[in-house]
Design a protein around this motif. Structure first.
Motif, PDB file in Angstrom:
ATOM      1  N   THR A  71     -11.870  17.007 -16.012  1.00 52.90           N
ATOM      2  CA  THR A  71     -12.685  18.195 -16.316  1.00 52.90           C
ATOM      3  C   THR A  71     -12.257  19.368 -15.453  1.00 52.90           C
ATOM      4  O   THR A  71     -12.080  20.490 -15.944  1.00 52.90           O
ATOM      5  CB  THR A  71     -14.174  17.886 -16.091  1.00 52.90           C
ATOM      6  OG1 THR A  71     -14.539  16.777 -16.904  1.00 52.90           O
ATOM      7  CG2 THR A  71     -15.040  19.071 -16.440  1.00 52.90           C
ATOM      8  N   GLY A  72     -12.074  19.139 -14.167  1.00 57.56           N
ATOM      9  CA  GLY A  72     -11.646  20.208 -13.251  1.00 57.56           C
ATOM     10  C   GLY A  72     -10.279  20.744 -13.616  1.00 57.56           C
ATOM     11  O   GLY A  72     -10.017  21.940 -13.515  1.00 57.56           O
ATOM     12  N   TYR A  73      -9.388  19.873 -14.047  1.00 58.04           N
ATOM     13  CA  TYR A  73      -8.046  20.298 -14.426  1.00 58.04           C
ATOM     14  C   TYR A  73      -8.107  21.275 -15.596  1.00 58.04           C
ATOM     15  O   TYR A  73      -7.481  22.327 -15.571  1.00 58.04           O
ATOM     16  CB  TYR A  73      -7.202  19.082 -14.806  1.00 58.04           C
ATOM     17  CG  TYR A  73      -5.850  19.456 -15.385  1.00 58.04           C
ATOM     18  CD1 TYR A  73      -4.818  19.855 -14.545  1.00 58.04           C
ATOM     19  CD2 TYR A  73      -5.625  19.419 -16.759  1.00 58.04           C
ATOM     20  CE1 TYR A  73      -3.582  20.211 -15.072  1.00 58.04           C
ATOM     21  CE2 TYR A  73      -4.408  19.780 -17.278  1.00 58.04           C
ATOM     22  CZ  TYR A  73      -3.382  20.180 -16.440  1.00 58.04           C
ATOM     23  OH  TYR A  73      -2.178  20.528 -16.969  1.00 58.04           O
ATOM     24  N   TYR A  74      -8.896  20.932 -16.620  1.00 60.72           N
ATOM     25  CA  TYR A  74      -8.962  21.803 -17.801  1.00 60.72           C
ATOM     26  C   TYR A  74      -9.778  23.068 -17.533  1.00 60.72           C
ATOM     27  O   TYR A  74      -9.519  24.116 -18.124  1.00 60.72           O
ATOM     28  CB  TYR A  74      -9.520  21.044 -19.001  1.00 60.72           C
ATOM     29  CG  TYR A  74      -8.475  20.129 -19.601  1.00 60.72           C
ATOM     30  CD1 TYR A  74      -7.386  20.655 -20.281  1.00 60.72           C
ATOM     31  CD2 TYR A  74      -8.568  18.749 -19.473  1.00 60.72           C
ATOM     32  CE1 TYR A  74      -6.410  19.832 -20.818  1.00 60.72           C
ATOM     33  CE2 TYR A  74      -7.607  17.913 -20.002  1.00 60.72           C
ATOM     34  CZ  TYR A  74      -6.533  18.467 -20.676  1.00 60.72           C
ATOM     35  OH  TYR A  74      -5.564  17.640 -21.203  1.00 60.72           O
ATOM     36  N   VAL A  75     -10.761  23.010 -16.640  1.00 63.00           N
ATOM     37  CA  VAL A  75     -11.551  24.200 -16.322  1.00 63.00           C
ATOM     38  C   VAL A  75     -10.706  25.197 -15.520  1.00 63.00           C
ATOM     39  O   VAL A  75     -10.761  26.404 -15.762  1.00 63.00           O
ATOM     40  CB  VAL A  75     -12.840  23.806 -15.552  1.00 63.00           C
ATOM     41  CG1 VAL A  75     -13.506  25.025 -14.932  1.00 63.00           C
ATOM     42  CG2 VAL A  75     -13.792  23.080 -16.469  1.00 63.00           C
ATOM     43  N   HIS A  76      -9.894  24.721 -14.582  1.00 61.68           N
ATOM     44  CA  HIS A  76      -9.154  25.600 -13.697  1.00 61.68           C
ATOM     45  C   HIS A  76      -7.680  25.734 -14.073  1.00 61.68           C
ATOM     46  O   HIS A  76      -6.885  26.215 -13.268  1.00 61.68           O
ATOM     47  CB  HIS A  76      -9.266  25.074 -12.246  1.00 61.68           C
ATOM     48  CG  HIS A  76     -10.659  25.072 -11.738  1.00 61.68           C
ATOM     49  ND1 HIS A  76     -11.364  26.210 -11.448  1.00 61.68           N
ATOM     50  CD2 HIS A  76     -11.517  24.039 -11.498  1.00 61.68           C
ATOM     51  CE1 HIS A  76     -12.563  25.895 -11.052  1.00 61.68           C
ATOM     52  NE2 HIS A  76     -12.693  24.582 -11.069  1.00 61.68           N
ATOM     53  N   LYS A  77      -7.327  25.324 -15.276  1.00 60.58           N
ATOM     54  CA  LYS A  77      -5.937  25.389 -15.707  1.00 60.58           C
ATOM     55  C   LYS A  77      -5.489  26.860 -15.814  1.00 60.58           C
ATOM     56  O   LYS A  77      -6.206  27.697 -16.304  1.00 60.58           O
ATOM     57  CB  LYS A  77      -5.786  24.687 -17.062  1.00 60.58           C
ATOM     58  CG  LYS A  77      -4.353  24.561 -17.506  1.00 60.58           C
ATOM     59  CD  LYS A  77      -4.214  23.601 -18.663  1.00 60.58           C
ATOM     60  CE  LYS A  77      -4.775  24.170 -19.938  1.00 60.58           C
ATOM     61  NZ  LYS A  77      -4.412  23.383 -21.107  1.00 60.58           N
ATOM     62  N   CYS A  78      -4.253  27.114 -15.338  1.00 58.21           N
ATOM     63  CA  CYS A  78      -3.720  28.480 -15.413  1.00 58.21           C
ATOM     64  C   CYS A  78      -3.355  28.790 -16.863  1.00 58.21           C
ATOM     65  O   CYS A  78      -2.864  27.942 -17.592  1.00 58.21           O
ATOM     66  CB  CYS A  78      -2.476  28.603 -14.529  1.00 58.21           C
ATOM     67  SG  CYS A  78      -2.828  28.387 -12.783  1.00 58.21           S
ATOM     68  N   LYS A  79      -3.580  30.054 -17.236  1.00 62.91           N
ATOM     69  CA  LYS A  79      -3.273  30.460 -18.607  1.00 62.91           C
ATOM     70  C   LYS A  79      -1.877  30.994 -18.731  1.00 62.91           C
ATOM     71  O   LYS A  79      -1.262  31.511 -17.931  1.00 62.91           O
ATOM     72  CB  LYS A  79      -4.270  31.509 -19.078  1.00 62.91           C
ATOM     73  CG  LYS A  79      -5.654  30.922 -19.173  1.00 62.91           C
ATOM     74  CD  LYS A  79      -6.625  31.971 -19.661  1.00 62.91           C
ATOM     75  CE  LYS A  79      -8.006  31.347 -19.727  1.00 62.91           C
ATOM     76  NZ  LYS A  79      -9.005  32.249 -20.167  1.00 62.91           N
TER      77      LYS A  79
END
Length: 79
Positions: A71-79
């Protein structure tokens, strides 16, 4: 140690012309109940019970950790 069986009593009164009815039904069959009691006693008490609880706690920890990581990976993933 023997525990008393649970039973359910149902009282029904339909009309004045019919007699009152009382139904007494016992709980699950004694063979089935004693089988489940033996399994739950073996898995939930003593050294095996403690080991099962520890393993369950460790497994729950890892499931929550992995879900939080993903969840944290997808929430804080760079665009």
């Amino acid at each position: 140690m023997m525990e008393p069986q649970e039973s359910s009593i149902r009282y029904s009164r339909w009309e004045n012309s019919h007699p009152d009815e009382v139904h007494v039904a016992s709980g699950p069959s004694t063979e089935e109940a004693s089988g489940w009691q033996r399994v739950s006693q073996k898995l939930c008490s003593g050294k095996l019970g403690i080991a099962m609880k520890v393993l369950g706690g460790v497994a729950l920890f890892w499931v929550v950790f992995i879900l939080g990581y993903v969840t944290g990976y997808y929430v804080h993933k760079c665009k």
